[in-house]
Design a protein around this motif. Sequence first.
Motif, PDB file in Angstrom:
ATOM      1  N   LYS A 216       1.302  -1.013  -0.041  1.00  0.00           N
ATOM      2  CA  LYS A 216      -0.133  -0.267   0.193  1.00  0.00           C
ATOM      3  C   LYS A 216       0.919   1.297   0.116  1.00  0.00           C
ATOM      4  CE  LYS A 216      -4.420  -1.893   1.910  1.00  0.00           C
ATOM      5  NZ  LYS A 216      -4.889  -1.770   3.249  1.00  0.00           N
ATOM      6  N   MET A 217       2.270   1.455   1.017  1.00  0.00           N
ATOM      7  CA  MET A 217       2.499   2.746   0.751  1.00  0.00           C
ATOM      8  C   MET A 217       3.213   2.587  -0.347  1.00  0.00           C
ATOM      9  SD  MET A 217       4.780   1.246   4.182  1.00  0.00           S
ATOM     10  CE  MET A 217       6.460   1.692   3.498  1.00  0.00           C
ATOM     11  N   ILE A 218       4.101   1.413  -1.121  1.00  0.00           N
ATOM     12  CA  ILE A 218       3.851   1.980  -2.525  1.00  0.00           C
ATOM     13  C   ILE A 218       3.572   2.032  -3.923  1.00  0.00           C
ATOM     14  CG2 ILE A 218       5.704   0.428  -4.767  1.00  0.00           C
ATOM     15  CD1 ILE A 218       7.519   0.738  -2.657  1.00  0.00           C
ATOM     16  N   ALA A 219       2.420   1.516  -3.745  1.00  0.00           N
ATOM     17  CA  ALA A 219       0.615   2.601  -4.114  1.00  0.00           C
ATOM     18  C   ALA A 219       0.531   3.641  -4.271  1.00  0.00           C
ATOM     19  CB  ALA A 219      -0.005   1.102  -4.080  1.00  0.00           C
ATOM     20  N   ALA A 220       0.859   4.326  -2.751  1.00  0.00           N
ATOM     21  CA  ALA A 220       0.398   5.510  -2.646  1.00  0.00           C
ATOM     22  C   ALA A 220       1.567   6.606  -2.741  1.00  0.00           C
ATOM     23  CB  ALA A 220       0.550   5.375  -0.613  1.00  0.00           C
ATOM     24  N   GLY A 221       2.796   6.481  -3.072  1.00  0.00           N
ATOM     25  CA  GLY A 221       3.456   7.436  -3.810  1.00  0.00           C
ATOM     26  C   GLY A 221       5.278   7.184  -2.309  1.00  0.00           C
ATOM     27  N   PHE A 222       5.116   5.957  -2.353  1.00  0.00           N
ATOM     28  CA  PHE A 222       6.546   5.963  -0.998  1.00  0.00           C
ATOM     29  C   PHE A 222       8.003   6.433  -2.120  1.00  0.00           C
ATOM     30  CE2 PHE A 222       9.711   3.744   2.145  1.00  0.00           C
ATOM     31  CZ  PHE A 222       9.874   4.571   2.894  1.00  0.00           C
ATOM     32  N   GLU A 223       7.693   5.946  -2.925  1.00  0.00           N
ATOM     33  CA  GLU A 223       9.195   6.215  -4.468  1.00  0.00           C
ATOM     34  C   GLU A 223       9.682   7.865  -4.238  1.00  0.00           C
ATOM     35  OE1 GLU A 223      11.594   4.842  -7.861  1.00  0.00           O
ATOM     36  OE2 GLU A 223       9.843   4.189  -7.432  1.00  0.00           O
ATOM     37  N   GLY A 246      12.608   1.107   6.092  1.00  0.00           N
ATOM     38  CA  GLY A 246      11.358   1.525   4.843  1.00  0.00           C
ATOM     39  C   GLY A 246      12.600   2.410   4.220  1.00  0.00           C
ATOM     40  N   TYR A 247      12.840   3.327   4.950  1.00  0.00           N
ATOM     41  CA  TYR A 247      13.194   4.661   4.225  1.00  0.00           C
ATOM     42  C   TYR A 247      14.698   4.292   3.679  1.00  0.00           C
ATOM     43  CZ  TYR A 247       9.566   7.655   5.130  1.00  0.00           C
ATOM     44  OH  TYR A 247       7.904   8.366   5.355  1.00  0.00           O
ATOM     45  N   ARG A 248      15.601   4.069   4.592  1.00  0.00           N
ATOM     46  CA  ARG A 248      17.175   3.323   4.609  1.00  0.00           C
ATOM     47  C   ARG A 248      16.875   2.694   2.835  1.00  0.00           C
ATOM     48  NH1 ARG A 248      21.879   2.240   5.778  1.00  0.00           N
ATOM     49  NH2 ARG A 248      21.847   2.836   8.275  1.00  0.00           N
ATOM     50  N   GLN A 249      16.088   1.613   3.076  1.00  0.00           N
ATOM     51  CA  GLN A 249      16.010   0.692   1.921  1.00  0.00           C
ATOM     52  C   GLN A 249      15.721   1.311   1.262  1.00  0.00           C
ATOM     53  OE1 GLN A 249      14.828  -0.037   4.553  1.00  0.00           O
ATOM     54  NE2 GLN A 249      16.175  -1.718   5.266  1.00  0.00           N
ATOM     55  N   MET A 250      14.522   1.874   0.539  1.00  0.00           N
ATOM     56  CA  MET A 250      14.286   2.844  -0.499  1.00  0.00           C
ATOM     57  C   MET A 250      15.300   3.988  -0.671  1.00  0.00           C
ATOM     58  SD  MET A 250      11.778   3.065  -2.983  1.00  0.00           S
ATOM     59  CE  MET A 250      10.484   2.994  -2.355  1.00  0.00           C
ATOM     60  N   TRP A 251      15.817   4.713  -0.072  1.00  0.00           N
ATOM     61  CA  TRP A 251      16.804   5.862  -0.113  1.00  0.00           C
ATOM     62  C   TRP A 251      18.677   5.297  -1.016  1.00  0.00           C
ATOM     63  CZ3 TRP A 251      17.232  10.749   1.933  1.00  0.00           C
ATOM     64  CH2 TRP A 251      17.879  11.924   1.542  1.00  0.00           C
ATOM     65  N   GLU A 252      18.365   3.675  -0.797  1.00  0.00           N
ATOM     66  CA  GLU A 252      19.208   2.752  -0.702  1.00  0.00           C
ATOM     67  C   GLU A 252      19.654   2.774  -2.849  1.00  0.00           C
ATOM     68  OE1 GLU A 252      21.856   0.658   3.258  1.00  0.00           O
ATOM     69  OE2 GLU A 252      19.726  -0.084   2.076  1.00  0.00           O
ATOM     70  N   LEU A 260      13.853  -1.518  -7.423  1.00  0.00           N
ATOM     71  CA  LEU A 260      12.890  -1.067  -6.684  1.00  0.00           C
ATOM     72  C   LEU A 260      12.175  -2.503  -6.119  1.00  0.00           C
ATOM     73  CD1 LEU A 260      10.669   0.270  -5.469  1.00  0.00           C
ATOM     74  CD2 LEU A 260       9.747   0.153  -7.871  1.00  0.00           C
ATOM     75  N   GLU A 261      12.189  -3.903  -6.500  1.00  0.00           N
ATOM     76  CA  GLU A 261      11.504  -5.109  -6.248  1.00  0.00           C
ATOM     77  C   GLU A 261      12.324  -5.299  -4.809  1.00  0.00           C
ATOM     78  OE1 GLU A 261      11.930  -4.452  -9.244  1.00  0.00           O
ATOM     79  OE2 GLU A 261       9.914  -4.009  -9.624  1.00  0.00           O
ATOM     80  N   PHE A 265      11.143  -5.757  -1.528  1.00  0.00           N
ATOM     81  CA  PHE A 265      12.180  -7.026  -0.119  1.00  0.00           C
ATOM     82  C   PHE A 265      12.959  -6.635   0.641  1.00  0.00           C
ATOM     83  CE2 PHE A 265      15.385 -10.312   0.694  1.00  0.00           C
ATOM     84  CZ  PHE A 265      13.595 -11.666   0.951  1.00  0.00           C
ATOM     85  N   ARG A 266      14.145  -5.930   0.851  1.00  0.00           N
ATOM     86  CA  ARG A 266      14.692  -5.791   2.031  1.00  0.00           C
ATOM     87  C   ARG A 266      14.003  -4.902   2.743  1.00  0.00           C
ATOM     88  NH1 ARG A 266      18.266  -4.087  -2.215  1.00  0.00           N
ATOM     89  NH2 ARG A 266      18.159  -1.837  -1.087  1.00  0.00           N
TER      90      ARG A 266
END
Length: 312
Positions: A216-223, A246-252, A260-261, A265-266
Amino acid sequence: MTSTQPLALFLMGPTASGKTDLAIRLRQHYPVEIISVDSALIYKGMDIGTAKPDAEEQALAPHRLIDILDPSESYSAADFRRDALQQMEEIVAAGKIPLLVGGTMLYYKALLEGLSPLPAADPEIRQKIEKEAQQKGWEVLHQELAGIDPVSAERIHPNDPQRLSRALEVFRISGKTLTELTEQKGEPLPYEVKQFAIMPKERSELHRRIELRFEKMIAAGFEQEVINLRNRGDLHLDLPSIRCVGYRQMWEYLDGNGTLEDAVFRGVCATRQLAKRQITWLRSWNDLTWLDSEDIDSAFTIVSCQIEAYCR
């Protein structure tokens, strides 16, 4: 009333366990005011990845101590205790009951037991430690800590510069280890505290909820939310805000590490690990009533009985 002290309710639990839903329902039926106990919800502009209560939920049940800090700033357990006590006093003065909701167990511990007499930060010593880290690496400083304070070194990961630096700073200022000083407790909480923890009975159900929340976070625009934070230019991976799950993994991922997948997962794995740590804390907690998040009516009734008994 059965106690000379005012009532305070703690609603704890691992991430994605249903704390917010139960808190909102309690708020709609009883004279309670919600205080967030979450080290991620304090940050402005970090809404999707923290599963922050949205505008509709906030309208139904306003949450105190969310959106109080810029992501470039740090916030300690001492800061939380100070702010939470102030909010609790205001709520009681208004004739209502503080309902503290969240999963940052260190904050609850600081509130319940008081704070150890740790020295204030010393910018000069902290800067010296940072310079040493740049020259030698944090691994070497972690080995130094292990020689001084093996208990803290066991607990603090070599890749956690903030906590590692603080442990060394405390020793260099006071000559005493973090372990020694944290054994000394401060003033206990002047409230009659009723503590609850909510989670599904099956761990697999909690894992399912964590995965669903991340989807749901991804669908809501987390990236895009993390892109916006990166575009500021003053934030980086060593900040407590960006180290949030979540933020660390997306930042990396945005740094070019994996797909993105991979990041999702991470992120899910890191969230599961966080939930496991939260459950470990709770399993050792005293005077705790467990609630089943898959039977929300029963959970509501159990907490309601405590409120009604106090208010008679």
